[in-house]
Design a protein around this motif. Structure first.
Motif, PDB file in Angstrom:
ATOM      1  N   GLU A 191      57.638  49.506  55.748  1.00 37.06           N
ATOM      2  CA  GLU A 191      58.640  48.610  55.160  1.00 37.06           C
ATOM      3  C   GLU A 191      59.283  47.702  56.198  1.00 37.06           C
ATOM      4  N   GLY A 192      58.999  47.917  57.466  1.00 34.14           N
ATOM      5  CA  GLY A 192      59.549  47.080  58.521  1.00 34.14           C
ATOM      6  C   GLY A 192      60.778  47.702  59.177  1.00 34.14           C
ATOM      7  N   VAL A 193      61.568  46.852  59.794  1.00 34.51           N
ATOM      8  CA  VAL A 193      62.745  47.286  60.533  1.00 34.51           C
ATOM      9  C   VAL A 193      63.992  46.740  59.851  1.00 34.51           C
ATOM     10  N   VAL A 194      65.002  47.582  59.735  1.00 36.33           N
ATOM     11  CA  VAL A 194      66.295  47.159  59.198  1.00 36.33           C
ATOM     12  C   VAL A 194      67.252  47.032  60.375  1.00 36.33           C
ATOM     13  N   ILE A 243      88.090  48.579  66.715  1.00 36.82           N
ATOM     14  CA  ILE A 243      86.817  48.819  66.037  1.00 36.82           C
ATOM     15  C   ILE A 243      85.701  48.537  67.029  1.00 36.82           C
ATOM     16  N   GLU A 244      84.823  49.499  67.181  1.00 37.63           N
ATOM     17  CA  GLU A 244      83.641  49.297  68.005  1.00 37.63           C
ATOM     18  C   GLU A 244      82.465  49.004  67.076  1.00 37.63           C
ATOM     19  N   ILE A 245      81.730  47.954  67.380  1.00 45.17           N
ATOM     20  CA  ILE A 245      80.608  47.530  66.547  1.00 45.17           C
ATOM     21  C   ILE A 245      79.342  47.558  67.397  1.00 45.17           C
ATOM     22  N   GLU A 246      78.342  48.284  66.898  1.00 40.89           N
ATOM     23  CA  GLU A 246      77.086  48.447  67.629  1.00 40.89           C
ATOM     24  C   GLU A 246      75.897  48.168  66.715  1.00 40.89           C
ATOM     25  N   PRO A 247      74.880  47.476  67.216  1.00 37.05           N
ATOM     26  CA  PRO A 247      73.653  47.305  66.420  1.00 37.05           C
ATOM     27  C   PRO A 247      72.922  48.631  66.296  1.00 37.05           C
ATOM     28  N   TYR A 248      72.218  48.803  65.174  1.00 36.51           N
ATOM     29  CA  TYR A 248      71.491  50.048  64.910  1.00 36.51           C
ATOM     30  C   TYR A 248      70.209  49.678  64.189  1.00 36.51           C
ATOM     31  N   LYS A 249      69.099  49.741  64.902  1.00 35.78           N
ATOM     32  CA  LYS A 249      67.794  49.412  64.311  1.00 35.78           C
ATOM     33  C   LYS A 249      67.191  50.651  63.671  1.00 35.78           C
ATOM     34  N   VAL A 250      66.680  50.468  62.460  1.00 30.53           N
ATOM     35  CA  VAL A 250      66.067  51.568  61.735  1.00 30.53           C
ATOM     36  C   VAL A 250      64.631  51.171  61.392  1.00 30.53           C
ATOM     37  N   ASP A 251      63.682  51.914  61.937  1.00 31.09           N
ATOM     38  CA  ASP A 251      62.267  51.652  61.680  1.00 31.09           C
ATOM     39  C   ASP A 251      61.854  52.381  60.408  1.00 31.09           C
ATOM     40  N   LEU A 252      61.485  51.611  59.392  1.00 34.72           N
ATOM     41  CA  LEU A 252      61.075  52.181  58.114  1.00 34.72           C
ATOM     42  C   LEU A 252      59.562  52.126  57.934  1.00 34.72           C
ATOM     43  N   ASP A 253      58.846  52.231  59.033  1.00 37.84           N
ATOM     44  CA  ASP A 253      57.379  52.242  59.050  1.00 37.84           C
ATOM     45  C   ASP A 253      56.816  51.006  58.356  1.00 37.84           C
TER      46      ASP A 253
END
Length: 184
Positions: free
Chosen positions: A13-16, A1-11
């Motif tokens: 609402e901030g960052v997930v 299993i490869e695990i990678e961080p993934y940042k999502v900018d929701l303007d």
């Protein structure tokens, strides 16, 4: 299993801070997936739409069934990769969508040629934005437990249940139901 961080900018609402888990689709690995599939996830099923593959719809259906049975009918994005090699897809998308209404959509991409990735990224961002679990406020001590577990995962391959329970106790989580809920 490869695990990678993934940042999502929701303007506004901030960052997930999400995480992508790549399980690999080889048949030999499929038995291990049941250990990791969760109801609190979005699933991206990546398939190769090979020409003359008579079993591809059946294989896709098998994956979708496994995701639904273990993941509780979560949002699923079906990604048809290598569309540049086979532009004339014959995957039965309408049939699959009817049988699995939690499919968000089908996305034709070529990772190598960077085709269709913007549409996929937008759909994934939208799924993350609308997840109900994002609106659940967690107590600070639950987050402390999560961070301690994450720290331990960096140096250990295995974490015993008693260790988890001790971490909960150290952070003021004494109720068995609360521990079980947090564990899930």
């Amino acid at each position: 299993i490869e695990i990678e961080p993934y940042k999502v900018d929701l303007d506004e609402e901030g960052v997930v801070n999400a995480t992508i888990w790549d399980f690999g689709g080889q048949q030999i690995l499929q038995a291990t997936h049941q250990l990791f599939l969760s109801k609190r996830s979005i699933y991206v099923l990546v398939v190769e739409d090979r020409k003359n593959d008579k079993h591809k719809d059946q294989d896709i259906e098998q994956w979708l069934t496994q995701i639904n049975s273990l993941g509780g009918r979560p949002p699923i994005l079906v990604v048809k990769n290598k569309v540049d090699e086979n532009p004339n897809s014959d995957i039965q998308t309408q049939k699959l969508k009817t049988k699995f209404p939690n499919i968000v959509g089908f996305f034709e991409v070529s990772c190598e040629k960077r085709i269709g990735l913007e549409r996929l990224d937008a759909a994934l961002t939208d799924c993350i934005r609308t997840l109900t679990m994002r609106k659940i406020a967690l107590p600070n001590n639950w987050l402390k437990v999560k961070h301690q577990l994450k720290e331990q995962a960096c140096s250990r391959d295995l974490l015993y249940l008693n260790t988890y329970k001790d971490i909960c106790e150290q952070n003021g989580i004494h109720d068995r139901f609360a521990k079980d809920t947090l564990l899930r």
